[in-house]
Design a protein around this motif. Sequence first.
Motif, PDB file in Angstrom:
ATOM      1  N   ASP A   1      14.675 -11.447  24.662  1.00 12.90           N
ATOM      2  CA  ASP A   1      14.142 -10.098  24.912  1.00 12.90           C
ATOM      3  C   ASP A   1      13.089 -10.123  26.013  1.00 12.90           C
ATOM      4  OD1 ASP A   1      15.685  -8.790  22.965  1.00 12.90           O
ATOM      5  OD2 ASP A   1      14.233  -9.214  21.379  1.00 12.90           O
ATOM      6  N   LEU A   2      12.189 -11.062  25.931  1.00 13.28           N
ATOM      7  CA  LEU A   2      11.052 -11.097  26.852  1.00 13.28           C
ATOM      8  C   LEU A   2      11.452 -11.540  28.249  1.00 13.28           C
ATOM      9  CD1 LEU A   2       8.451 -12.470  24.315  1.00 13.28           C
ATOM     10  CD2 LEU A   2       8.568 -10.169  25.248  1.00 13.28           C
ATOM     11  N   ARG A   3      12.460 -12.382  28.345  1.00 17.87           N
ATOM     12  CA  ARG A   3      12.960 -12.709  29.680  1.00 17.87           C
ATOM     13  C   ARG A   3      13.617 -11.485  30.309  1.00 17.87           C
ATOM     14  NH1 ARG A   3      17.315 -17.432  30.620  1.00 17.87           N
ATOM     15  NH2 ARG A   3      18.552 -15.970  29.356  1.00 17.87           N
ATOM     16  N   GLY A   4      14.338 -10.706  29.490  1.00 14.73           N
ATOM     17  CA  GLY A   4      14.949  -9.489  29.995  1.00 14.73           C
ATOM     18  C   GLY A   4      13.930  -8.472  30.478  1.00 14.73           C
ATOM     19  N   LEU A   5      12.754  -8.466  29.843  1.00 12.77           N
ATOM     20  CA  LEU A   5      11.685  -7.551  30.243  1.00 12.77           C
ATOM     21  C   LEU A   5      10.850  -8.097  31.403  1.00 12.77           C
ATOM     22  CD1 LEU A   5      10.485  -6.485  26.675  1.00 12.77           C
ATOM     23  CD2 LEU A   5      11.656  -5.023  28.339  1.00 12.77           C
ATOM     24  N   GLY A   6      11.114  -9.325  31.798  1.00 16.78           N
ATOM     25  CA  GLY A   6      10.369  -9.925  32.899  1.00 16.78           C
ATOM     26  C   GLY A   6       8.995 -10.436  32.524  1.00 16.78           C
ATOM     27  N   ILE A   7       8.742 -10.638  31.238  1.00 12.34           N
ATOM     28  CA  ILE A   7       7.433 -11.098  30.788  1.00 12.34           C
ATOM     29  C   ILE A   7       7.320 -12.615  30.869  1.00 12.34           C
ATOM     30  CG2 ILE A   7       5.932 -11.235  28.747  1.00 12.34           C
ATOM     31  CD1 ILE A   7       6.882  -8.407  28.046  1.00 12.34           C
ATOM     32  N   ILE A   8       8.444 -13.310  30.691  1.00 15.25           N
ATOM     33  CA  ILE A   8       8.440 -14.763  30.835  1.00 15.25           C
ATOM     34  C   ILE A   8       9.381 -15.155  31.975  1.00 15.25           C
ATOM     35  CG2 ILE A   8       7.870 -15.115  28.419  1.00 15.25           C
ATOM     36  CD1 ILE A   8      10.838 -15.998  28.028  1.00 15.25           C
ATOM     37  N   ASP A   9       9.215 -16.389  32.444  1.00 12.72           N
ATOM     38  CA  ASP A   9       9.987 -16.859  33.599  1.00 12.72           C
ATOM     39  C   ASP A   9      11.206 -17.677  33.217  1.00 12.72           C
ATOM     40  OD1 ASP A   9       8.154 -15.957  35.838  1.00 12.72           O
ATOM     41  OD2 ASP A   9       6.778 -17.153  34.639  1.00 12.72           O
ATOM     42  N   GLY A  10      11.240 -18.178  32.002  1.00 17.10           N
ATOM     43  CA  GLY A  10      12.383 -19.001  31.631  1.00 17.10           C
ATOM     44  C   GLY A  10      12.355 -19.378  30.168  1.00 17.10           C
ATOM     45  N   ILE A  11      13.517 -19.830  29.683  1.00 19.27           N
ATOM     46  CA  ILE A  11      13.680 -20.233  28.285  1.00 19.27           C
ATOM     47  C   ILE A  11      14.025 -21.717  28.240  1.00 19.27           C
ATOM     48  CG2 ILE A  11      15.031 -19.918  26.172  1.00 19.27           C
ATOM     49  CD1 ILE A  11      15.577 -17.038  27.107  1.00 19.27           C
ATOM     50  N   ILE A  12      13.333 -22.459  27.398  1.00 25.47           N
ATOM     51  CA  ILE A  12      13.609 -23.873  27.201  1.00 25.47           C
ATOM     52  C   ILE A  12      14.507 -24.016  25.982  1.00 25.47           C
ATOM     53  CG2 ILE A  12      12.582 -26.123  26.711  1.00 25.47           C
ATOM     54  CD1 ILE A  12      10.010 -24.996  28.056  1.00 25.47           C
ATOM     55  N   ARG A  13      15.713 -24.480  26.183  1.00 21.00           N
ATOM     56  CA  ARG A  13      16.676 -24.583  25.092  1.00 21.00           C
ATOM     57  C   ARG A  13      16.246 -25.638  24.077  1.00 21.00           C
ATOM     58  NH1 ARG A  13      18.795 -19.800  25.043  1.00 21.00           N
ATOM     59  NH2 ARG A  13      19.382 -19.154  27.157  1.00 21.00           N
ATOM     60  N   GLU A  14      16.507 -25.346  22.821  1.00 26.90           N
ATOM     61  CA  GLU A  14      16.175 -26.256  21.734  1.00 26.90           C
ATOM     62  C   GLU A  14      17.431 -26.961  21.226  1.00 26.90           C
ATOM     63  OE1 GLU A  14      13.676 -24.683  18.657  1.00 26.90           O
ATOM     64  OE2 GLU A  14      12.670 -23.281  20.014  1.00 26.90           O
ATOM     65  N   PRO A  15      17.273 -28.112  20.595  1.00 26.89           N
ATOM     66  CA  PRO A  15      18.427 -28.800  20.018  1.00 26.89           C
ATOM     67  C   PRO A  15      19.071 -27.943  18.932  1.00 26.89           C
ATOM     68  CG  PRO A  15      16.471 -30.196  20.013  1.00 26.89           C
ATOM     69  CD  PRO A  15      16.015 -28.813  20.355  1.00 26.89           C
ATOM     70  N   ALA A  16      20.326 -28.239  18.610  1.00 27.24           N
ATOM     71  CA  ALA A  16      21.005 -27.528  17.523  1.00 27.24           C
ATOM     72  C   ALA A  16      20.185 -27.662  16.243  1.00 27.24           C
ATOM     73  CB  ALA A  16      22.402 -28.100  17.309  1.00 27.24           C
TER      74      ALA A  16
END
Length: 318
Positions: A254-269
């Motif tokens: 949600d926050l990446r879509g709103l431009g509040i954060i610059d990126g998402i760090i993927r987590e392990p399964a």
Amino acid sequence: MHTYLDFEKPIADLEGKILELRKLASEDESIDTGDEIARLETRARDATIDIYNKLNPWQKTQVARHPDRPHFNDYAKTLFDEFTPLAGDRKFAEDAAIQAGFARFRGQPVVVIGQEKGHDTKSRIHHNFGSARPEGYRKAIRVMELADRFGIPVITLVDTAGAYPGVGAEERGQAEAIARSTEICLNLRAPLISMIIGEGGSGGAIAIAVGNRVYMLEHSIYSVISPEGAASILWRDPTRARDAATAMKITAEDLRGLGIIDGIIREPAGGAHRDHESVISTAGDTIAKALEELSGRSGDELRAERRKKFLDIGRRIG
């Protein structure tokens, strides 16, 4: 043994059967359980991937709060060399909820600041569950001012439900301390990289998260108030926290879509709590890339870019 969340029951059942079969095989070597264990492990892995690919905002909130999730000290021990914590705000006292100090990141001098929640009862009480008092933010200000003076990059790791709301904290100027910490973040002429590693709650989070680059772990949350607090205000019913979490847009996506954060760090399964080493390594690579991108910019450019970034958020969403 894992601590299972309520929506992880299918995973818990499968992994429980695997443990039973392994125990059975250890007690009687004539029993061959290898094929059945392999089959169940495949089913458990597939169930984990399927469940975590469909998490709703409330379930992500539960994962962000998972007691086994890696916290600041886990990152500090793994990512940084020669971490030297600094204590006290030079005004009132030491606050253990916020950890701050100098270190080396892959050979480069950095300042590291973040909230530590603790892993057991004793450490959680010592760190006040990651909820800082004013002296914690004033310590962060003191350390960031040192970083600014020497042009050392600042890395902040955010993990707090919010600043401590107690009477003593309010008497000692909690709101002023948070505002001043936010101000120094905006004024830094050194690179500032912020990462939400668990909960990013309210002003207690933003006080050290006004970065040139802001990242979130995949199953972390970032919001102006907790879902329970929002439900209490909106509907006078904290049990509607699930509804509030959905309405508030608190997830990384949600926050990446709103431009509040610059990126998402993927987590392990299965979330960061299942594989500390993997997620911390990925976070380190993200920090390294961001530092490289920012390395050629002057202090004035870094400051102007950071201010514009946050002013644009207000204009875009408003």
